[in-house]
Design a protein around this motif. Sequence first.
Motif, mmCIF file in Angstrom:
data_model
loop_
_atom_site.group_PDB
_atom_site.id
_atom_site.type_symbol
_atom_site.label_atom_id
_atom_site.label_comp_id
_atom_site.label_asym_id
_atom_site.label_seq_id
_atom_site.Cartn_x
_atom_site.Cartn_y
_atom_site.Cartn_z
ATOM 1 N N ASN A 122 -39.471 28.305 -75.421
ATOM 2 C CA ASN A 122 -39.938 27.359 -76.436
ATOM 3 C C ASN A 122 -40.028 28.022 -77.800
ATOM 4 O OD1 ASN A 122 -42.079 28.983 -75.810
ATOM 5 N ND2 ASN A 122 -43.600 27.368 -75.783
ATOM 6 N N LEU A 123 -38.933 28.660 -78.201
ATOM 7 C CA LEU A 123 -38.906 29.268 -79.526
ATOM 8 C C LEU A 123 -38.973 28.174 -80.580
ATOM 9 C CD1 LEU A 123 -36.202 31.989 -78.928
ATOM 10 C CD2 LEU A 123 -38.650 32.315 -79.170
ATOM 11 N N PHE A 124 -39.558 28.523 -81.718
ATOM 12 C CA PHE A 124 -39.642 27.561 -82.807
ATOM 13 C C PHE A 124 -38.294 27.490 -83.526
ATOM 14 C CE2 PHE A 124 -43.927 29.730 -82.802
ATOM 15 C CZ PHE A 124 -44.494 28.800 -81.957
ATOM 16 N N PRO A 125 -38.047 26.370 -84.198
ATOM 17 C CA PRO A 125 -36.797 26.272 -84.968
ATOM 18 C C PRO A 125 -36.839 27.145 -86.219
ATOM 19 C CG PRO A 125 -38.103 24.281 -85.221
ATOM 20 C CD PRO A 125 -38.810 25.132 -84.233
ATOM 21 N N MET A 126 -36.866 28.434 -86.016
ATOM 22 C CA MET A 126 -36.872 29.391 -87.129
ATOM 23 C C MET A 126 -35.939 30.523 -86.732
ATOM 24 S SD MET A 126 -40.915 30.103 -87.244
ATOM 25 C CE MET A 126 -42.137 28.800 -87.242
ATOM 26 N N SER A 180 -43.991 21.575 -76.327
ATOM 27 C CA SER A 180 -43.862 23.017 -76.075
ATOM 28 C C SER A 180 -44.019 23.832 -77.362
ATOM 29 C CB SER A 180 -42.517 23.318 -75.422
ATOM 30 O OG SER A 180 -41.465 23.042 -76.319
ATOM 31 N N TYR A 181 -43.698 23.241 -78.513
ATOM 32 C CA TYR A 181 -43.927 23.971 -79.782
ATOM 33 C C TYR A 181 -45.413 24.174 -80.004
ATOM 34 C CZ TYR A 181 -39.102 23.155 -81.403
ATOM 35 O OH TYR A 181 -37.758 23.133 -81.550
ATOM 36 N N LYS A 191 -38.612 24.998 -93.966
ATOM 37 C CA LYS A 191 -37.876 26.226 -93.675
ATOM 38 C C LYS A 191 -37.315 26.216 -92.254
ATOM 39 C CE LYS A 191 -39.622 29.421 -97.074
ATOM 40 N NZ LYS A 191 -41.072 29.301 -97.307
ATOM 41 N N ALA A 192 -37.775 25.232 -91.479
ATOM 42 C CA ALA A 192 -37.274 25.175 -90.105
ATOM 43 C C ALA A 192 -35.768 24.978 -90.125
ATOM 44 C CB ALA A 192 -37.935 24.010 -89.376
ATOM 45 N N ASP A 193 -35.040 25.756 -89.362
ATOM 46 C CA ASP A 193 -33.606 25.484 -89.310
ATOM 47 C C ASP A 193 -33.158 25.268 -87.878
ATOM 48 O OD1 ASP A 193 -31.688 28.100 -88.641
ATOM 49 O OD2 ASP A 193 -33.696 28.626 -89.274
ATOM 50 N N TYR A 194 -32.393 24.220 -87.733
ATOM 51 C CA TYR A 194 -32.036 23.807 -86.375
ATOM 52 C C TYR A 194 -30.664 24.330 -85.999
ATOM 53 C CZ TYR A 194 -35.993 20.721 -86.416
ATOM 54 O OH TYR A 194 -37.263 20.233 -86.441
ATOM 55 N N VAL A 247 -45.642 24.908 -87.826
ATOM 56 C CA VAL A 247 -44.677 24.491 -86.796
ATOM 57 C C VAL A 247 -44.491 22.978 -86.747
ATOM 58 C CG1 VAL A 247 -44.172 24.518 -84.335
ATOM 59 C CG2 VAL A 247 -45.177 26.523 -85.408
ATOM 60 N N SER A 256 -41.269 20.750 -88.469
ATOM 61 C CA SER A 256 -40.343 20.128 -87.520
ATOM 62 C C SER A 256 -40.286 18.617 -87.696
ATOM 63 C CB SER A 256 -40.762 20.427 -86.077
ATOM 64 O OG SER A 256 -40.963 21.791 -85.908
#
Lengths: 271, 274
Positions: free
Chosen positions: A115-119, B160-161, B271-274, B179, B183
């Motif tokens: 469950n890594l974060f989107p970073m 889960s995040y 800053k979140a990058d998918y 987080v 997101s």
Amino acid sequence: MGTTVIERKDGVRKSQMKQQSGGTKINVKDLDLFYGDKQALYKVALDIHEKEVTALIGPSGCGKSTFLRSLNRMNDLIDGVKITGDIMIDNENIYETNDVIKLRTKVGMVFQKPNLFPMSIYDNVAYGPRMQGIKSKKELNEIVEESLRGAAIWDEVKDRLKTSALGLSGGQQQRVCIARAIAMKPEIILMDEPTSALDPISTLKVEELIANMKKDYTIVIVTHNMQQAARVSDKTAFFLNGEIIEYDETNNIFSMPKDQRTEDYVTGRFG
Amino acid sequence: MRKFKDHLLRGCLWASAFLTVAVLIIIVGYIFYKGFRLIDFNFIFGDYSPVGHGGIWPMIVTTLYTIFISLIIATPIGILAAVYLQEYAKQGRLVRLIRYATESLTGIPSIIYGLFGAVFFVTTLKFGMSIIAASLTLTIIVLPVIIRTTEEALKTVPQSYREGSLALGTTKLQTLYKVILPSAMPGILSGIILSIGRIVGESAAIFLTAGTVAAMPDGIFSSARTLTVHSFLVTQESGDIELAAAVGIVLIVIILILNFLATFISKRLNKADY
């Protein structure tokens, strides 16, 4: 290693290990857990020793994950969960202290699915330390490298630390999750079926990693896979319907279980 | 026979998609065709004069005022409310009631909001017919939109995040900031874009709260006319479809620019990058 067997009224047999060199890290007594009206754990008692791998096995819905999640109070997130009994970590009752934050920095967790974060990979591993207030770039760099090395993934990701962590394979992601947990310098690491979403080769790597990690950490691992429990753990607790049926050296559980139900389960007659 | 059915379904799907695009192209095309001739520098940046073809700069400014003021109030309140409902509140009867209320609010015709604004902001609070009265009314109109979309966006953030972050010994607030909100940003943004559309498209409620004064506003307490109201009035008063269409073109361009800007800002924030 002497074991004393306590015969309980309802016929459940429970083995309690005498203290050994590592000493008791986690001491659980009389733990009852309810989801609303439904009771999920019944009078669970368990001593988990320092710098050992303790496996929790049992069929689906037997309460092993629920038990694991009560060790870092992740069950607090669910509405309607009620817990009675004592969980002592280093002789401190974790449900009496209000500092959940401190507890969770001491007790890290790795989940079933990565469950890594989107970073980026770097930001994922540095996330915990940063939230603790560490700002120095140099210090963070050191923590990130050390943690990724600790999780045996440094060589695979060192050239792409700044790229998205979600681009890694499942097995790599899970090891970065372990690195992320290590970065907090915990004393205990809880693993909730960490390899259930991984292919056999990635599973092997994670198992090797667990074997290496136990010199530094106390590890509690929930697993569906009995071979895995046999391979990685020192002690094994068998859960059934919210109770611990048997808790002993892993070798004993698999070669000469004392309870018929344990034997039936480890030999694959149900589960 | 099965093959025929397959072809038929395919044809229907294609026709529906084509129809949607065609309608859009026809409408925008028609407006451009009718109004494009009138657009020049003076039309956009010139001051308005009731006689002859004056500029529409005062209406552009008024429109931007209302968008800016409504959003600056509605966005933080809406996001905070949604975060409370989704992340903090105990999911019980009260929350269901609040949710039901916000849903109902989205369905109320805007003229009702206009009447409320006219009575409450204009008369009771003595703001008079003014940009601020209209903006506050619009705030109430878009608030449920922002709350709903933000809630939906928060729901799509995997549990889960949250667990992953909290298990690392972070506080709920840190988890939210670092987080969850990043997101959820794309969803929150679409709510804001929808709101811009609602604000710009609104005429009845603004008509009743800001009035129709066709002059450069002195400030937020002066009565003024937005582009949409202007477009409505010129059609109604003089039947000048071309002028109304030209105003429509400006409106479309403004919305496009604002949407682009919103996307750009959120990309910088997120800053979140998918």
